[in-house]
Design a protein around this motif. Structure first.
Motif, PDB file in Angstrom:
ATOM      1  N   LYS A  19       0.833  -1.206   0.000  1.00 51.55           N
ATOM      2  CA  LYS A  19       0.000   0.000   0.000  1.00 51.55           C
ATOM      3  C   LYS A  19       0.870   1.259   0.000  1.00 51.55           C
ATOM      4  N   GLU A  20       1.928   1.269   0.784  1.00 48.49           N
ATOM      5  CA  GLU A  20       2.827   2.428   0.849  1.00 48.49           C
ATOM      6  C   GLU A  20       3.589   2.595  -0.466  1.00 48.49           C
ATOM      7  N   TYR A  21       3.966   1.468  -1.069  1.00 53.47           N
ATOM      8  CA  TYR A  21       4.676   1.526  -2.345  1.00 53.47           C
ATOM      9  C   TYR A  21       3.772   2.110  -3.434  1.00 53.47           C
ATOM     10  N   LEU A  22       2.520   1.684  -3.472  1.00 52.21           N
ATOM     11  CA  LEU A  22       1.574   2.206  -4.462  1.00 52.21           C
ATOM     12  C   LEU A  22       1.294   3.698  -4.240  1.00 52.21           C
ATOM     13  N   MET A  23       1.283   4.112  -2.974  1.00 51.29           N
ATOM     14  CA  MET A  23       1.099   5.535  -2.678  1.00 51.29           C
ATOM     15  C   MET A  23       2.269   6.347  -3.220  1.00 51.29           C
ATOM     16  N   LEU A  24       3.484   5.805  -3.091  1.00 51.58           N
ATOM     17  CA  LEU A  24       4.663   6.473  -3.640  1.00 51.58           C
ATOM     18  C   LEU A  24       4.567   6.568  -5.158  1.00 51.58           C
ATOM     19  N   MET A  25       4.156   5.481  -5.810  1.00 47.98           N
ATOM     20  CA  MET A  25       4.015   5.494  -7.259  1.00 47.98           C
ATOM     21  C   MET A  25       2.945   6.509  -7.706  1.00 47.98           C
ATOM     22  N   GLU A  26       1.853   6.627  -6.941  1.00 47.91           N
ATOM     23  CA  GLU A  26       0.804   7.591  -7.264  1.00 47.91           C
ATOM     24  C   GLU A  26       1.324   9.024  -7.164  1.00 47.91           C
ATOM     25  N   ALA A  27       2.148   9.278  -6.140  1.00 46.49           N
ATOM     26  CA  ALA A  27       2.719  10.620  -5.978  1.00 46.49           C
ATOM     27  C   ALA A  27       3.638  10.956  -7.147  1.00 46.49           C
ATOM     28  N   ASN A  38      17.250  14.185  -5.043  1.00 50.92           N
ATOM     29  CA  ASN A  38      17.075  14.731  -3.702  1.00 50.92           C
ATOM     30  C   ASN A  38      15.599  14.787  -3.309  1.00 50.92           C
ATOM     31  N   ASP A  39      14.759  15.284  -4.233  1.00 49.00           N
ATOM     32  CA  ASP A  39      13.323  15.362  -3.934  1.00 49.00           C
ATOM     33  C   ASP A  39      12.723  13.963  -3.792  1.00 49.00           C
ATOM     34  N   PHE A  40      13.171  13.031  -4.646  1.00 46.15           N
ATOM     35  CA  PHE A  40      12.653  11.670  -4.561  1.00 46.15           C
ATOM     36  C   PHE A  40      13.061  11.002  -3.252  1.00 46.15           C
ATOM     37  N   TYR A  41      14.255  11.337  -2.765  1.00 45.78           N
ATOM     38  CA  TYR A  41      14.715  10.768  -1.491  1.00 45.78           C
ATOM     39  C   TYR A  41      13.752  11.147  -0.365  1.00 45.78           C
ATOM     40  N   TYR A  42      13.424  12.422  -0.262  1.00 46.26           N
ATOM     41  CA  TYR A  42      12.561  12.866   0.839  1.00 46.26           C
ATOM     42  C   TYR A  42      11.127  12.360   0.666  1.00 46.26           C
ATOM     43  N   LEU A  43      10.650  12.307  -0.570  1.00 42.67           N
ATOM     44  CA  LEU A  43       9.296  11.796  -0.805  1.00 42.67           C
ATOM     45  C   LEU A  43       9.214  10.318  -0.436  1.00 42.67           C
ATOM     46  N   SER A  44      10.168   9.517  -0.911  1.00 48.50           N
ATOM     47  CA  SER A  44      10.129   8.078  -0.637  1.00 48.50           C
ATOM     48  C   SER A  44      10.340   7.780   0.840  1.00 48.50           C
ATOM     49  N   ARG A  45      11.184   8.555   1.494  1.00 51.05           N
ATOM     50  CA  ARG A  45      11.395   8.352   2.932  1.00 51.05           C
ATOM     51  C   ARG A  45      10.119   8.655   3.710  1.00 51.05           C
ATOM     52  N   SER A  46       9.414   9.718   3.321  1.00 51.82           N
ATOM     53  CA  SER A  46       8.164  10.072   4.013  1.00 51.82           C
ATOM     54  C   SER A  46       7.093   9.017   3.785  1.00 51.82           C
ATOM     55  N   ALA A  47       7.072   8.445   2.584  1.00 58.13           N
ATOM     56  CA  ALA A  47       6.021   7.492   2.241  1.00 58.13           C
ATOM     57  C   ALA A  47       6.289   6.093   2.781  1.00 58.13           C
ATOM     58  N   LYS A  53      13.612   4.536  13.723  1.00 55.40           N
ATOM     59  CA  LYS A  53      14.726   3.612  13.913  1.00 55.40           C
ATOM     60  C   LYS A  53      15.123   2.919  12.608  1.00 55.40           C
ATOM     61  N   ASN A  54      14.275   3.024  11.575  1.00 54.31           N
ATOM     62  CA  ASN A  54      14.591   2.412  10.285  1.00 54.31           C
ATOM     63  C   ASN A  54      15.200   3.391   9.288  1.00 54.31           C
ATOM     64  N   LEU A  55      15.437   4.626   9.706  1.00 53.21           N
ATOM     65  CA  LEU A  55      15.966   5.627   8.782  1.00 53.21           C
ATOM     66  C   LEU A  55      17.355   5.259   8.274  1.00 53.21           C
ATOM     67  N   ASP A  56      18.194   4.717   9.145  1.00 53.40           N
ATOM     68  CA  ASP A  56      19.552   4.367   8.737  1.00 53.40           C
ATOM     69  C   ASP A  56      19.533   3.245   7.687  1.00 53.40           C
ATOM     70  N   LYS A  57      18.692   2.237   7.902  1.00 50.74           N
ATOM     71  CA  LYS A  57      18.576   1.151   6.918  1.00 50.74           C
ATOM     72  C   LYS A  57      18.065   1.694   5.586  1.00 50.74           C
ATOM     73  N   PHE A  58      17.104   2.610   5.655  1.00 53.69           N
ATOM     74  CA  PHE A  58      16.564   3.206   4.436  1.00 53.69           C
ATOM     75  C   PHE A  58      17.650   3.944   3.667  1.00 53.69           C
ATOM     76  N   ASP A  59      18.466   4.729   4.376  1.00 51.14           N
ATOM     77  CA  ASP A  59      19.528   5.487   3.720  1.00 51.14           C
ATOM     78  C   ASP A  59      20.531   4.567   3.027  1.00 51.14           C
ATOM     79  N   GLN A  60      20.879   3.454   3.685  1.00 52.92           N
ATOM     80  CA  GLN A  60      21.836   2.532   3.089  1.00 52.92           C
ATOM     81  C   GLN A  60      21.280   1.904   1.815  1.00 52.92           C
ATOM     82  N   VAL A  61      20.022   1.479   1.848  1.00 53.20           N
ATOM     83  CA  VAL A  61      19.410   0.870   0.665  1.00 53.20           C
ATOM     84  C   VAL A  61      19.261   1.901  -0.448  1.00 53.20           C
TER      85      VAL A  61
END
Length: 391
Positions: A19-27, A38-47, A53-61
């Protein structure tokens, strides 16, 4: 490419749903952002990220998928301290050479040997193995190596093995106004809460007002006491020495605790708890507070938290006179046991990475003194510590 990003986040244990992935694709489909990384980074992180606590894992991926960076498996980048490269005049030994250097036979014999050296020595020594000097293998002096020694006249420790330190220490108070990075800590600390309503009725009781008005047929304004966290917390912070490298995380913890626990008292100590603590590091020599007075002042229902790396010579915990800064009449272990006898709920937060604990004997000793209630100063460790205190 986006599906690969989604699957790698799942592989990295980031709880991302379809559901979160589809919301990102819709945006993206609706052009919610400019077409930039840069803009995609902040949008995908928010979505896609629901827990900080998962922010560090997200940044690495994200870095691996979109920037071509190598994945880091649980290890962060490390900077080499400039001081390691600066002191090129010091004598560095191989591990084999270090292993050949024997200790002098315990704390008492070491202190006796120091007294003899002070009587014998008349001039400066450098690079030796007996007298008080620099850059050598003598147990007395600065900028050398010895497995059990007394550090004299050195800016700071390097190997963390000195039994006593013959220097005047000046420490800095922790800053409780630090806000950067405290949000995650606050979330973890909120597990330790017990809400009560007491005191003056100075808060509007909206549900009660609506119910009373409906029952009586006229406006019936009702008030109630403000909801407060009843938990009382007593925190002891280890300050100075090896804790200098952990100042930032301790300040963040201090700031978060001050905002979360309205009834909180704090004190400073160095390495191990002894007969005195203090509130102000700038006046710690002039304004010492008796530890016995502290333990008698606060009731046994207080939750006690020790914050320190527990990295020291074991003598500092187990021997009278073992403190690196003064001659303590009673061993630090005696004082830790007294705290444990008075306060049922007590934990120790250690900023040193847990994978290094087994290599430091003093940490194992301190773990036993706090009944294995030592936790790493991480978000996961904080959550476990707060759960332990809330039992």
């Amino acid at each position: 490419m986006f599906m690969r990003f989604f699957t790698e986040l799942r592989e990295a244990k980031v709880p991302v749903t379809l559901k979160e992935y589809l919301m990102l694709m819709e945006a993206l489909d609706k052009a919610a952002i400019d077409r930039s990384v840069n803009d995609f980074y902040y949008l995908s992180r928010s979505a896609l990220v629901k827990d900080e606590k998962n922010l560090d894992k997200f940044d690495q991926v994200f870095g691996h998928v979109f920037k071509g960076l190598e994945k880091v498996e649980g290890v962060g980048t490390a900077d080499i301290p400039a001081e390691w490269l600066r002191k090129i005049s010091e004598k560095f030994l191989t591990e084999e050479e270090k292993a050949q250097i024997e200790a002098m036979g315990g704390f008492d014999k070491l202190m006796e040997a120091l007294a003899e050296r002070l009587k014998e020595q008349k001039e400066r020594h450098e690079g030796g193995d007996k007298m008080i000097g620099t850059g050598g293998t003598s147990p007395f002096g600065a900028n050398g190596y010895h497995p059990e020694g007394i550090r004299i006249g050195q800016d700071k420790g390097r190997h963390g093995k000195a039994i006593k330190v013959w220097d005047k220490r000046e420490y800095k108070n922790l800053d409780d106004s630090v806000e950067l990075g405290t949000r995650n800590i606050k979330v973890a600390l909120r597990r330790l809460r017990k809400w009560v309503r007491d005191g003056a009725a100075d808060e509007l009781d909206m549900p009660g007002t609506i119910r009373g008005t409906a029952e009586k047929g006229y406006l019936d304004i009702q008030m109630r006491p403000e909801r407060r966290n009843k938990i009382s917390v007593l925190i002891f912070f280890d300050i100075g020495g090896s804790m200098d490298s952990h100042i930032k995380i301790c300040e963040e913890l201090f700031s978060a605790a001050r905002s979360e626990f309205k009834n909180m008292e704090f004190y400073y100590f160095h390495n191990c708890l002894y007969e005195h603590v203090w509130k102000d590091n700038r006046r710690r020599h002039a304004e010492k507070l008796n530890t016995w007075d502290i333990l008698h002042k606060f009731s046994s229902d207080y939750k006690v938290i020790f914050v320190g790396d527990a990295t020291m010579s074991p003598y500092e915990i187990t021997y009278p006179g073992g403190s690196v800064e003064h001659w303590n009449e009673e061993a630090g272990a005696v004082w830790m046991d007294r705290v444990a006898q008075i306060y049922e709920h007590m934990v120790w937060l250690n900023p040193t990475a847990e994978r290094h604990w087994d290599y430091t004997p003093s940490i194992e000793v301190m773990k036993q003194l706090v009944n294995d209630r030592m936790f790493p100063l991480t978000l996961e460790g904080l959550e476990k510590a707060m759960k332990e205190l809330a039992r």
